[in-house]
Design a protein around this motif. Structure first.
Motif, mmCIF file in Angstrom:
data_model
loop_
_atom_site.group_PDB
_atom_site.id
_atom_site.type_symbol
_atom_site.label_atom_id
_atom_site.label_comp_id
_atom_site.label_asym_id
_atom_site.label_seq_id
_atom_site.Cartn_x
_atom_site.Cartn_y
_atom_site.Cartn_z
ATOM 1 N N GLN A 103 -7.935 -3.781 1.235
ATOM 2 C CA GLN A 103 -6.939 -2.739 1.498
ATOM 3 C C GLN A 103 -7.007 -2.279 2.954
ATOM 4 O O GLN A 103 -5.972 -2.051 3.592
ATOM 5 N N MET A 133 -10.981 3.067 0.582
ATOM 6 C CA MET A 133 -10.292 1.802 0.307
ATOM 7 C C MET A 133 -11.267 0.632 0.307
ATOM 8 O O MET A 133 -12.328 0.686 0.933
ATOM 9 N N ARG A 163 -5.233 -4.683 5.069
ATOM 10 C CA ARG A 163 -3.780 -4.521 4.941
ATOM 11 C C ARG A 163 -3.290 -3.370 5.830
ATOM 12 O O ARG A 163 -2.226 -3.470 6.444
ATOM 13 N N LEU A 200 0.816 -1.219 0.000
ATOM 14 C CA LEU A 200 0.000 0.000 0.000
ATOM 15 C C LEU A 200 0.852 1.273 0.000
ATOM 16 O O LEU A 200 0.416 2.321 0.473
ATOM 17 N N ARG A 253 -0.805 4.329 -1.362
ATOM 18 C CA ARG A 253 -2.106 4.735 -0.810
ATOM 19 C C ARG A 253 -1.999 5.236 0.635
ATOM 20 O O ARG A 253 -2.962 5.192 1.396
#
Length: 226
Positions: free
Chosen positions: A148, A144, A151, A133, A136
């Motif tokens: 995500q 997200m 994560r 990531l 991001r």
């Protein structure tokens, strides 16, 4: 060496006129570097066991050893310090702060550890990059996907460099593709030497771990190393 050891652990609650045993004289050892799943039906005691191992709750009776130290007598502050130093948590609902960026969410545990801001953000960025990531970091959780967000939650669990990762239904809110991606991250962490303990109600997810402990009515009814 056992990094986690439960000796004759009991957790009971008073429910009206009756006593309910959430954990009924549980004995288990988990060695450093094991990848263990705890499975069982609702009410089997798996979440109670997870909360005790994670220093989020105390047993009614019995002894709990973490890294060879008996911590049953710890006060709340000592338990909190132990949690922060040794254990990283990943939850089904992510438990991220929606108004903060991924970077700041991941850096939060370091605030409580007294790490300076510059180092906090640097470590958070490195760990977000390691879970895929890196592009991001400034996105908020609401921007997200579920995979995500999980994560980000894993990155937050890792930022204090804990030896133990506790995951409570970490794939419960994810689609199949994201589920297997998240499990791949846990496997990689385990390959790097982390001890991973995961509660799940999904048999196919438990099959991906190296050891399956099955709970029923507060007792361990099966302990299978794979």
């Amino acid at each position: 060496m056992a990094v986690i050891e439960l000796k004759d652990i009991v957790k009971k609650y008073q429910m009206g006129d009756s006593i309910v045993y959430a954990l009924d004289h549980v004995n288990v050892q988990i060695a450093a570097g094991e990848f263990t799943s705890i499975v069982g039906p609702s009410g089997s005691g798996k979440s109670t066991m997870m909360n005790i191992i994670g220093c989020l709750d105390r047993p009614t009776a019995g002894q709990f050893y973490l890294d060879g130290k008996e911590i049953g007598g710890y006060n709340d502050d000592e338990l909190a310090k132990t949690r922060n130093a040794k254990i990283g948590f990943v939850f089904q609902n992510f438990n991220l702060l929606p108004r903060l960026s991924a970077l700041v969410n991941v850096a939060l545990p370091l605030v409580y550890a007294g790490v300076p801001e510059k180092e906090r953000l640097l470590r958070a960025k490195e760990i977000l990059t390691s879970v895929g990531l890196g592009e991001r970091t400034e996105h908020r959780p609401t921007e997200m996907s579920g995979g995500q967000r999980q994560r980000v939650a894993i990155a937050r669990a890792l930022v204090n460099k804990p030896a133990i990762i506790m995951a409570d239904e970490p794939t419960g809110n994810l689609d199949s593709k994201s589920t297997y991606e998240i499990m791949d991250i846990f496997k990689e962490l385990n390959d790097e030497g982390k001890t991973v303990v995961m509660v799940t109600h999904e048999p196919d997810i438990a099959e991906l771990t190296k050891r399956i402990i099955t709970m029923h009515d507060g007792k361990i009814v099966q302990d299978e190393r794979r």
